[in-house]
Structure formats: structure tokens, C-alpha cells
Design a protein around this motif. Structure first.
Motif, PDB file in Angstrom:
ATOM      1  N   HIS A 178      -6.180  18.418 -38.679  1.00  0.00           N
ATOM      2  CA  HIS A 178      -7.359  19.241 -38.392  1.00  0.00           C
ATOM      3  C   HIS A 178      -7.594  20.279 -39.488  1.00  0.00           C
ATOM      4  N   ASP A 179      -6.536  20.874 -39.992  1.00  0.00           N
ATOM      5  CA  ASP A 179      -6.657  21.858 -41.074  1.00  0.00           C
ATOM      6  C   ASP A 179      -7.151  21.205 -42.368  1.00  0.00           C
ATOM      7  N   TRP A 180      -6.667  19.997 -42.658  1.00  0.00           N
ATOM      8  CA  TRP A 180      -7.108  19.292 -43.862  1.00  0.00           C
ATOM      9  C   TRP A 180      -8.577  18.898 -43.757  1.00  0.00           C
ATOM     10  N   VAL A 181      -9.018  18.513 -42.572  1.00  0.00           N
ATOM     11  CA  VAL A 181     -10.437  18.207 -42.377  1.00  0.00           C
ATOM     12  C   VAL A 181     -11.259  19.464 -42.610  1.00  0.00           C
ATOM     13  N   ALA A 182     -10.752  20.615 -42.168  1.00  0.00           N
ATOM     14  CA  ALA A 182     -11.463  21.873 -42.367  1.00  0.00           C
ATOM     15  C   ALA A 182     -11.551  22.246 -43.847  1.00  0.00           C
ATOM     16  N   VAL A 183     -10.561  21.872 -44.631  1.00  0.00           N
ATOM     17  CA  VAL A 183     -10.595  22.163 -46.067  1.00  0.00           C
ATOM     18  C   VAL A 183     -11.777  21.458 -46.722  1.00  0.00           C
ATOM     19  N   PHE A 184     -12.023  20.213 -46.348  1.00  0.00           N
ATOM     20  CA  PHE A 184     -13.069  19.422 -46.991  1.00  0.00           C
ATOM     21  C   PHE A 184     -14.375  19.370 -46.207  1.00  0.00           C
ATOM     22  N   SER A 185     -14.508  20.122 -45.140  1.00  0.00           N
ATOM     23  CA  SER A 185     -15.715  20.040 -44.325  1.00  0.00           C
ATOM     24  C   SER A 185     -16.931  20.754 -44.908  1.00  0.00           C
ATOM     25  N   PRO A 186     -16.815  21.874 -45.630  1.00  0.00           N
ATOM     26  CA  PRO A 186     -18.038  22.506 -46.158  1.00  0.00           C
ATOM     27  C   PRO A 186     -18.755  21.596 -47.150  1.00  0.00           C
ATOM     28  N   TRP A 187     -20.077  21.560 -47.072  1.00  0.00           N
ATOM     29  CA  TRP A 187     -20.850  20.664 -47.941  1.00  0.00           C
ATOM     30  C   TRP A 187     -20.635  21.003 -49.412  1.00  0.00           C
ATOM     31  N   TRP A 188     -20.517  22.307 -49.731  1.00  0.00           N
ATOM     32  CA  TRP A 188     -20.373  22.697 -51.126  1.00  0.00           C
ATOM     33  C   TRP A 188     -19.035  22.223 -51.696  1.00  0.00           C
ATOM     34  N   TRP A 189     -18.007  22.164 -50.843  1.00  0.00           N
ATOM     35  CA  TRP A 189     -16.711  21.692 -51.330  1.00  0.00           C
ATOM     36  C   TRP A 189     -16.731  20.184 -51.552  1.00  0.00           C
ATOM     37  N   ARG A 190     -17.459  19.456 -50.694  1.00  0.00           N
ATOM     38  CA  ARG A 190     -17.584  18.010 -50.901  1.00  0.00           C
ATOM     39  C   ARG A 190     -18.372  17.714 -52.171  1.00  0.00           C
ATOM     40  N   VAL A 191     -19.406  18.511 -52.450  1.00  0.00           N
ATOM     41  CA  VAL A 191     -20.177  18.333 -53.691  1.00  0.00           C
ATOM     42  C   VAL A 191     -19.297  18.638 -54.906  1.00  0.00           C
ATOM     43  N   LEU A 192     -18.499  19.697 -54.820  1.00  0.00           N
ATOM     44  CA  LEU A 192     -17.580  20.025 -55.911  1.00  0.00           C
ATOM     45  C   LEU A 192     -16.534  18.930 -56.105  1.00  0.00           C
ATOM     46  N   THR A 193     -16.053  18.357 -55.018  1.00  0.00           N
ATOM     47  CA  THR A 193     -15.105  17.246 -55.105  1.00  0.00           C
ATOM     48  C   THR A 193     -15.768  16.021 -55.723  1.00  0.00           C
ATOM     49  N   LEU A 194     -17.019  15.774 -55.348  1.00  0.00           N
ATOM     50  CA  LEU A 194     -17.768  14.672 -55.956  1.00  0.00           C
ATOM     51  C   LEU A 194     -17.913  14.902 -57.458  1.00  0.00           C
ATOM     52  N   TRP A 195     -18.217  16.131 -57.864  1.00  0.00           N
ATOM     53  CA  TRP A 195     -18.323  16.463 -59.282  1.00  0.00           C
ATOM     54  C   TRP A 195     -17.012  16.179 -60.011  1.00  0.00           C
ATOM     55  N   PHE A 196     -15.894  16.562 -59.373  1.00  0.00           N
ATOM     56  CA  PHE A 196     -14.583  16.298 -59.960  1.00  0.00           C
ATOM     57  C   PHE A 196     -14.393  14.806 -60.211  1.00  0.00           C
ATOM     58  N   PHE A 197     -14.712  13.982 -59.205  1.00  0.00           N
ATOM     59  CA  PHE A 197     -14.501  12.545 -59.361  1.00  0.00           C
ATOM     60  C   PHE A 197     -15.473  11.918 -60.354  1.00  0.00           C
ATOM     61  N   ILE A 198     -16.697  12.428 -60.422  1.00  0.00           N
ATOM     62  CA  ILE A 198     -17.631  11.926 -61.438  1.00  0.00           C
ATOM     63  C   ILE A 198     -17.077  12.225 -62.831  1.00  0.00           C
ATOM     64  N   CYS A 199     -16.598  13.451 -63.019  1.00  0.00           N
ATOM     65  CA  CYS A 199     -16.013  13.814 -64.327  1.00  0.00           C
ATOM     66  C   CYS A 199     -14.783  12.959 -64.625  1.00  0.00           C
ATOM     67  N   MET A 200     -13.950  12.737 -63.609  1.00  0.00           N
ATOM     68  CA  MET A 200     -12.743  11.948 -63.822  1.00  0.00           C
ATOM     69  C   MET A 200     -13.087  10.508 -64.202  1.00  0.00           C
ATOM     70  N   LEU A 201     -14.054   9.916 -63.513  1.00  0.00           N
ATOM     71  CA  LEU A 201     -14.427   8.536 -63.807  1.00  0.00           C
ATOM     72  C   LEU A 201     -15.080   8.424 -65.189  1.00  0.00           C
ATOM     73  N   LEU A 202     -15.919   9.391 -65.537  1.00  0.00           N
ATOM     74  CA  LEU A 202     -16.534   9.379 -66.866  1.00  0.00           C
ATOM     75  C   LEU A 202     -15.482   9.568 -67.954  1.00  0.00           C
ATOM     76  N   HIS A 203     -14.557  10.483 -67.734  1.00  0.00           N
ATOM     77  CA  HIS A 203     -13.470  10.738 -68.682  1.00  0.00           C
ATOM     78  C   HIS A 203     -12.627   9.473 -68.883  1.00  0.00           C
TER      79      HIS A 203
END
Length: 117
Positions: free
Chosen positions: A46-71
Motif C-alpha cells: 500500500h505504501d509503494w502504491v502511494a509512492v507512485f500514485s500522484p500523476w506528476w510522479w508517474r509523468v516524471l517516471t515516464l520521463w526517466f524511462f523515455i530518457c533511459m530508452l533513448l540513451h
């Protein structure tokens, strides 16, 4: 001076700079992630779900993975160009890498946002 290096006269410089900016961006997101985990200190699912639940954090995580895949795509592309001289073999390997990158990108979208394809 820097703008001259980013022109078509030096095509490799844009790829080099893109890869370095992606690495810097990933480092910053990892630092924010470490700070966020230090503050929230999740103990259960439940705590881990709360870490990733805010929309802005999911967008930031998406940005991380886009950068990682491009890199990764840029790095593997350069390695293939340097070490696989046979054009058809290089094209086949690059196609497999492209499929893997797109598959991972779709998986990240599915996991973070529940987007089904």
C-alpha cells in the motif's frame, strides 16, 4: 561556438549531447526518487502504491524511462555501427533493438497509466 557544433556539419555532436542530457536527467530523477523514498519510507504494498500514485510522479517516471530508452538506443546504435560491419546483420540487429525499445516503452505506459494496446 556551441551552436556551430550542433549544426548538420557535426551530426554526431547532437547524438552525443542528447545522450549526455538524458544521463543528467536520469541522475536528477534518481536523486528525487531517493529523496522521496527517504521521506516516505514505504514498508508495504500500500505504501509503494502511494509512492507512485500522484500523476506528476508517474509523468516524471515516464520521463526517466523515455530518457533511459533513448540513451540505450543511441548507445547500442553506436556500438552496432562500430562493431558490426555487415550492413544486413547490422540492420537486423538494429531492428531487434528497435522492437525491444518500443516494447519496453509500451510496457512502461501500460504499467504507469494503465493504457492498454
Amino acid at each position: 561556438m556551441i551552436f556551430e557544433l550542433l549544426t548538420a556539419k557535426y551530426p554526431g555532436m547532437r547524438r552525443w549531447l542528447t545522450q549526455r542530457l538524458c544521463a543528467l536527467s536520469m541522475a536528477l530523477v534518481l536523486l528525487l526518487f531517493w529523496i522521496r523514498l527517504s521521506v516516505l519510507s514505504p514498508q508495504n504494498h500500500h505504501d509503494w502504491v502511494a509512492v507512485f500514485s500522484p500523476w506528476w510522479w508517474r509523468v516524471l517516471t515516464l520521463w526517466f524511462f523515455i530518457c533511459m530508452l533513448l540513451h540505450a538506443w543511441l548507445g547500442v546504435r553506436d556500438v552496432l555501427r562500430d562493431y558490426v560491419p555487415h550492413l544486413k546483420a547490422r540492420a537486423l540487429l538494429q531492428g531487434l533493438v528497435d522492437l525491444a525499445v518500443w516494447g519496453n516503452a509500451l510496457a512502461v505506459l501500460w504499467i504507469l497509466f494503465g493504457i492498454h494496446f
